[in-house]
Write a protein that holds these residues in place. Structure first.
Motif, mmCIF file in Angstrom:
data_model
loop_
_atom_site.group_PDB
_atom_site.id
_atom_site.type_symbol
_atom_site.label_atom_id
_atom_site.label_comp_id
_atom_site.label_asym_id
_atom_site.label_seq_id
_atom_site.Cartn_x
_atom_site.Cartn_y
_atom_site.Cartn_z
ATOM 1 N N TRP A 170 18.201 31.006 19.960
ATOM 2 C CA TRP A 170 19.193 30.512 19.004
ATOM 3 C C TRP A 170 19.889 31.679 18.306
ATOM 4 N N TYR A 171 19.124 32.693 17.948
ATOM 5 C CA TYR A 171 19.711 33.865 17.298
ATOM 6 C C TYR A 171 20.757 34.514 18.203
ATOM 7 N N ASP A 172 20.439 34.637 19.480
ATOM 8 C CA ASP A 172 21.373 35.255 20.426
ATOM 9 C C ASP A 172 22.644 34.430 20.592
ATOM 10 N N GLN A 173 22.560 33.133 20.301
ATOM 11 C CA GLN A 173 23.745 32.277 20.344
ATOM 12 C C GLN A 173 24.567 32.348 19.062
ATOM 13 N N GLY A 174 24.088 33.104 18.069
ATOM 14 C CA GLY A 174 24.848 33.291 16.840
ATOM 15 C C GLY A 174 24.210 32.743 15.596
ATOM 16 N N LEU A 175 23.045 32.095 15.700
ATOM 17 C CA LEU A 175 22.398 31.499 14.535
ATOM 18 C C LEU A 175 21.984 32.580 13.541
ATOM 19 N N ARG A 176 22.389 32.416 12.273
ATOM 20 C CA ARG A 176 22.079 33.419 11.262
ATOM 21 C C ARG A 176 21.395 32.855 10.018
ATOM 22 N N CYS A 177 21.127 31.566 9.982
ATOM 23 C CA CYS A 177 20.524 30.957 8.810
ATOM 24 C C CYS A 177 19.814 29.673 9.223
ATOM 25 N N ILE A 178 18.653 29.406 8.615
ATOM 26 C CA ILE A 178 17.877 28.202 8.917
ATOM 27 C C ILE A 178 17.313 27.635 7.618
ATOM 28 N N SER A 179 17.378 26.303 7.472
ATOM 29 C CA SER A 179 16.556 25.613 6.479
ATOM 30 C C SER A 179 15.470 24.864 7.245
ATOM 31 N N LEU A 180 14.307 24.689 6.627
ATOM 32 C CA LEU A 180 13.146 24.192 7.368
ATOM 33 C C LEU A 180 13.144 22.685 7.557
ATOM 34 N N ALA A 181 13.735 21.952 6.626
ATOM 35 C CA ALA A 181 13.662 20.491 6.684
ATOM 36 C C ALA A 181 14.881 19.896 6.004
ATOM 37 N N HIS A 182 15.102 18.612 6.255
ATOM 38 C CA HIS A 182 16.204 17.882 5.634
ATOM 39 C C HIS A 182 15.590 16.862 4.682
ATOM 40 N N PHE A 183 15.720 15.584 4.957
ATOM 41 C CA PHE A 183 15.054 14.561 4.157
ATOM 42 C C PHE A 183 13.697 14.231 4.775
ATOM 43 N N GLY A 184 12.661 14.224 3.954
ATOM 44 C CA GLY A 184 11.334 13.876 4.431
ATOM 45 C C GLY A 184 10.659 15.007 5.172
ATOM 46 N N HIS A 185 9.627 14.666 5.923
ATOM 47 C CA HIS A 185 8.798 15.658 6.595
ATOM 48 C C HIS A 185 9.421 16.073 7.925
ATOM 49 N N SER A 186 9.407 17.370 8.177
ATOM 50 C CA SER A 186 9.781 17.886 9.493
ATOM 51 C C SER A 186 8.537 18.474 10.146
ATOM 52 N N ARG A 187 8.712 19.032 11.322
ATOM 53 C CA ARG A 187 7.598 19.696 11.996
ATOM 54 C C ARG A 187 7.249 21.013 11.310
ATOM 55 N N PHE A 188 8.074 21.449 10.353
ATOM 56 C CA PHE A 188 7.925 22.767 9.740
ATOM 57 C C PHE A 188 7.553 22.713 8.253
#
Length: 367
Positions: free
Chosen positions: A160-178
């Motif tokens: 994902w980084y190589d595709q240009g991703l420069r920022c991540i949040s871990l979850a949105h609403f409720g529980h995520s895998r992270f």
């Protein structure tokens, strides 16, 4: 007109889930969407021509899709449904959003910003233009992932980084895998998962910025201890004013500020005023009420260096859910007079419109 930098927009989601051709004007999109619609897309407020007309040089654009293993595969499925039962599906939909952004770059609508040199050159292009609309300037795109669910395994973060991703949040609403995102009675506050801890370590190594928007309190406190890199909240308002778990506390803001981060002010009225009676529409929430949130962050920081726009406009809410003065994206320039009336200098206003986000990304993109 002030140069504008928006810290959070769901551009690809609007194109692929809500079928909005972002190359059209706002008026053209509204004509296409004149019939009543049961989706959450609301009345359109932005598009590429509208962003240019608003002098928007750069946006942080999202990859947005969720993995929720507890979703019922037998449910009625809508195209706007953000939830998938398996991360492989979230990955594939996330890749489709990257493909959309790449196509828009090929068509001259966007320009990926992945390092300091690209950002500097892009800003110079915009600053030299007297008419971004006539010049059809590409809008700069810093790519972020809102909720990490499209990452199937930790090793994949590099792809994902190589595709240009420069920022991540871990979850949105409720529980995520992270981690735990914005909590509810069904999905209350909770800790990071082992996968979330490992991802934070990998993000540190890759140089991916951590966005703390949406993260629940327990996960927040653990994440900022593990992750040692720069912190931001791309789209969050003040819990002290609008008291919901979606907003951040003063102490959380101070953590971001002390690490040199920036907080993006959100246009959604339910995040500006709470409680807000959802049955009493049209509402009367104003930009001056959002200015209360902005000034509180400045008071916490002791300066005007840590807040900007993170409008989230068209992020699952439309014009009916923005302050009364904001019918479309170009109306954001009304904030200049609003902030001036609240004591901001011209320099302060420039920082809010673009300068603070420019500084942050010039410091924290790869060299």
């Amino acid at each position: 007109m002030q140069l504008l930098f928006d810290g959070h927009l769901d551009i690809a989601m609007n194109a692929l889930a809500y079928e909005r051709d972002q190359r059209l004007t706002v008026d053209q999109i509204r004509v296409r969407e004149h019939a009543p619609n049961e989706s959450e897309r609301g009345t359109c407020t932005l598009s590429f021509p509208e962003l240019r007309a608003a002098n928007t040089a750069v946006v942080v654009g999202t990859i947005f899709i969720r993995c929720k293993p507890n979703v019922d595969p037998a449910r009625t499925i809508f195209r706007e449904d953000a939830d998938y039962p398996d991360p492989t599906m979230a990955y594939a939909v996330g890749q489709s959003q990257v493909a959309y952004y790449k196509l828009m770059e090929e068509m001259g609508e966007l320009r990926f910003i992945t390092n300091k040199a690209e950002l500097a050159a892009h800003l110079e292009l915009w600053e030299e233009s007297s008419d971004p609309v006539a010049d059809h300037l590409p809008i700069g795109l810093v790519l972020m992932m809102e909720g990490a669910d499209p990452i199937v395994d930790i090793e994949q973060a590099k792809q994902w980084y190589d595709q240009g991703l420069r920022c991540i949040s871990l979850a949105h609403f409720g529980h995520s895998r992270f981690s735990c995102g914005t909590p509810s009675a069904a999905e209350p506050d909770g800790p990071l998962t082992d996968l979330g801890r490992a991802l934070l370590v990998e993000m540190d190594q890759l140089g991916i910025v951590l966005d703390l928007s949406h993260i629940a309190d327990q996960s927040f406190s653990q994440a900022v201890d593990i992750y040692q890199g720069p912190l931001i909240a791309t789209h969050t308002n003040c819990r002290a004013i609008a008291d919901t778990g979606r907003q951040m506390t003063d102490d959380q803001f101070k953590t971001i500020i002390n690490r040199g981060g920036v907080i993006g002010a959100v246009m959604c009225v339910s995040m500006i005023r709470h409680p807000l009676d959802r049955e009493q529409f049209p509402h009367d929430v104003t930009i001056n009420e959002l200015a209360d949130h902005i000034l509180r962050i400045c008071d916490l920081a002791g300066n005007t260096n840590h807040v900007g726009f993170g409008t989230d406009m068209d992020g699952g809410f439309g014009a009916a859910w923005t302050p009364v003065e904001i019918d479309r994206f170009t109306d954001l320039h009304k904030f200049a007079d609003c902030l001036s009336g609240r004591g901001f200098s011209d320099t302060d206003i420039t920082k809010f419109f673009s300068g603070n986000w420019q500084r942050f990304w010039m410091q924290n993109l790869p060299g």
